[in-house]
Design a protein around this motif. Sequence first.
Motif, PDB file in Angstrom:
ATOM      1  N   LEU A   7      12.346  -8.122  -5.893  1.00 37.98           N
ATOM      2  CA  LEU A   7      12.739  -8.436  -4.521  1.00 37.98           C
ATOM      3  C   LEU A   7      11.973  -7.583  -3.515  1.00 37.98           C
ATOM      4  O   LEU A   7      11.535  -8.072  -2.467  1.00 37.98           O
ATOM      5  N   LEU A   8      11.780  -6.295  -3.846  1.00 33.48           N
ATOM      6  CA  LEU A   8      11.045  -5.413  -2.934  1.00 33.48           C
ATOM      7  C   LEU A   8       9.575  -5.813  -2.845  1.00 33.48           C
ATOM      8  O   LEU A   8       8.987  -5.853  -1.761  1.00 33.48           O
ATOM      9  N   LEU A   9       8.972  -6.153  -3.980  1.00 29.45           N
ATOM     10  CA  LEU A   9       7.564  -6.554  -3.987  1.00 29.45           C
ATOM     11  C   LEU A   9       7.340  -7.835  -3.192  1.00 29.45           C
ATOM     12  O   LEU A   9       6.297  -8.017  -2.568  1.00 29.45           O
ATOM     13  N   LEU A  10       8.311  -8.718  -3.206  1.00 29.27           N
ATOM     14  CA  LEU A  10       8.182  -9.970  -2.469  1.00 29.27           C
ATOM     15  C   LEU A  10       8.173  -9.750  -0.957  1.00 29.27           C
ATOM     16  O   LEU A  10       7.706 -10.601  -0.200  1.00 29.27           O
ATOM     17  N   ARG A  11       8.672  -8.597  -0.520  1.00 27.11           N
ATOM     18  CA  ARG A  11       8.672  -8.288   0.920  1.00 27.11           C
ATOM     19  C   ARG A  11       7.288  -7.911   1.424  1.00 27.11           C
ATOM     20  O   ARG A  11       7.027  -7.983   2.620  1.00 27.11           O
ATOM     21  N   GLY A  12       6.395  -7.491   0.524  1.00 31.58           N
ATOM     22  CA  GLY A  12       5.035  -7.181   0.938  1.00 31.58           C
ATOM     23  C   GLY A  12       4.552  -5.840   0.410  1.00 31.58           C
ATOM     24  O   GLY A  12       5.359  -4.944   0.108  1.00 31.58           O
ATOM     25  N   SER A  13       3.229  -5.683   0.304  1.00 36.32           N
ATOM     26  CA  SER A  13       2.635  -4.465  -0.248  1.00 36.32           C
ATOM     27  C   SER A  13       2.880  -3.257   0.642  1.00 36.32           C
ATOM     28  O   SER A  13       3.116  -2.148   0.155  1.00 36.32           O
ATOM     29  N   LYS A  14       2.805  -3.436   1.948  1.00 34.84           N
ATOM     30  CA  LYS A  14       2.994  -2.320   2.872  1.00 34.84           C
ATOM     31  C   LYS A  14       4.379  -1.724   2.734  1.00 34.84           C
ATOM     32  O   LYS A  14       4.552  -0.500   2.643  1.00 34.84           O
ATOM     33  N   GLU A  15       5.393  -2.591   2.681  1.00 33.72           N
ATOM     34  CA  GLU A  15       6.775  -2.120   2.536  1.00 33.72           C
ATOM     35  C   GLU A  15       6.986  -1.463   1.170  1.00 33.72           C
ATOM     36  O   GLU A  15       7.655  -0.429   1.056  1.00 33.72           O
ATOM     37  N   SER A  16       6.397  -2.059   0.131  1.00 31.80           N
ATOM     38  CA  SER A  16       6.533  -1.496  -1.211  1.00 31.80           C
ATOM     39  C   SER A  16       5.879  -0.128  -1.305  1.00 31.80           C
ATOM     40  O   SER A  16       6.428   0.802  -1.908  1.00 31.80           O
ATOM     41  N   ALA A  17       4.685   0.021  -0.698  1.00 35.92           N
ATOM     42  CA  ALA A  17       3.975   1.301  -0.739  1.00 35.92           C
ATOM     43  C   ALA A  17       4.747   2.386  -0.004  1.00 35.92           C
ATOM     44  O   ALA A  17       4.831   3.534  -0.462  1.00 35.92           O
ATOM     45  N   VAL A  42       3.532 -14.567  -4.462  1.00 38.43           N
ATOM     46  CA  VAL A  42       4.970 -14.690  -4.716  1.00 38.43           C
ATOM     47  C   VAL A  42       5.264 -15.242  -6.106  1.00 38.43           C
ATOM     48  O   VAL A  42       6.023 -14.646  -6.887  1.00 38.43           O
ATOM     49  N   ALA A  43       4.697 -16.394  -6.441  1.00 38.81           N
ATOM     50  CA  ALA A  43       4.995 -17.016  -7.737  1.00 38.81           C
ATOM     51  C   ALA A  43       4.588 -16.108  -8.892  1.00 38.81           C
ATOM     52  O   ALA A  43       5.320 -15.956  -9.877  1.00 38.81           O
TER      53      ALA A  43
END
Length: 498
Positions: A194-204, A379-380
């Motif tokens: 779920l966190l990765l689906l929010r985007g790389s910047k947020e995950s980093a 995403v997929a």
Amino acid sequence: MASSLIERLTRKKPVSRLVADTADSGDGHGHLGRSITLFQLTMFGVGATIGTGIFFVLSEQVPVAGPAVVISFVIAAVAAGLSALCYAEMSSMIPVSGSSYSYAYATLGEGVAFFVAACLVLEYGISAAAVAVGWAEYVEKLLSNLTGIVLPGWMIKGPITLPDSDNPFAMAFFADGSGLINLPAVILVALCCLLLLRGSKESARTNAIMVLIKLAVLTLFIVIAGSAFNAANFTPFFGEKGFNGVQAAAASIFFTFVGLDAVSTAGEEVVNPKRNLPLAIIAALVIVTSFYVLVAVAALGVQPASQFDGQEAGLATILQNITGAAWPANLLAAGAVISIFSVTLIVLYGQSRILFAVSRDGMLPAIFHDVNPRTMTPVACTIIVSVFVALIAAFVPAGLLWDLTSMGTLVAFTVVSAGVLILRYTQPDMQRGYRVPFGPVLPILSIIACVYLILRLSGIVYAITGVWIAIAALLYFTYSARHSRLEIPDNAVGEAAQ
């Protein structure tokens, strides 16, 4: 005209084209955004590495090597360090997603690259699953200490056990001590997805915060354990297997350095990659090795080696035994829960980017490199990877997963080191943001060190890896080779000139 089998296996993708393919095609395929800074990238490497080797591998490997497991950590770190220097050079030349797969495609050909990708999928998928399995131990410990809730055995262990880890046919199902499903591990993978689906910047950004917390918690452990240090616990120094045990433990521990490879998988999403990729890899190696050795020495200094065998949530238990109080153990268990979350997050990220790169080259279906235009994430691909990892974590025991991950990591590191040698010869004038010192000597030593550790893995690892490679070969020869973008004559023109 269709390519021959040999032509397909040996065709290479020029470095210039690897880089050009990262440009926005405007069709929703193949383009990722650059948003990850040097600090965040360094935290990628630390986050994907520290946690696995410290929070629960000690209980697996101290019984094998005894207090000499400290030497095992050093051996693994030296081998990883040699490879890290090679990664630094390759990543500064080829700043794209795909890591070792992309490097192999440019230097060793499509056949080797595809099978390296298969090893990377094994490495990353199994690593994420192994970490998720260990996470369940600390969740159980934390819940028990804070709330008194004891999770039932059926939901914290899978149904498979390994009575004899050296026998590939010794797996038992629903034996004594097994469970039904490792539910906490599945929940962890779902949260990371779920966190990765929010985007790389947020995950980093989230990962960087979690890594700082984990380093603070481990520093606390070192300080408290240092106050009760007893040198007598290091006698006898070697375990029952002597130096053979040290070597076996080093081969297993090596998988924890997968984080160095994870840094290079972010090459396409890093700001100023030619500078920041090599700096992040080397900085992560220094931080990781320092904490590994310090924590291992501290843990062995306060607890006899015989007590590590089968000890769950080991570091938290050690703190509780030292202090006689629950709060240090609870704090460390909470730190471990956060720490292992970050490991799983980055490893899932790395695997999705490798499959993304393979798909962009045509050797996997296009769904793996479909990018969401808002979040700039595949995403997929991320969802498929997460389901795959969750299924493994739910049912397979951790002991088998450690060594399988080491095999994938060692193969990847060997290929990258060989790639440095090849590009030094074939493209000596190509711009490099970093050069491995001492010419061909260090890359050759890296290859020797990796092969040395591969030869010390258990029989079951070779058996399962062989089956996995056979499956990959079937996929390559029936689908991937015919759908490769280099199969199209216009795409392969540049190859004839190589």
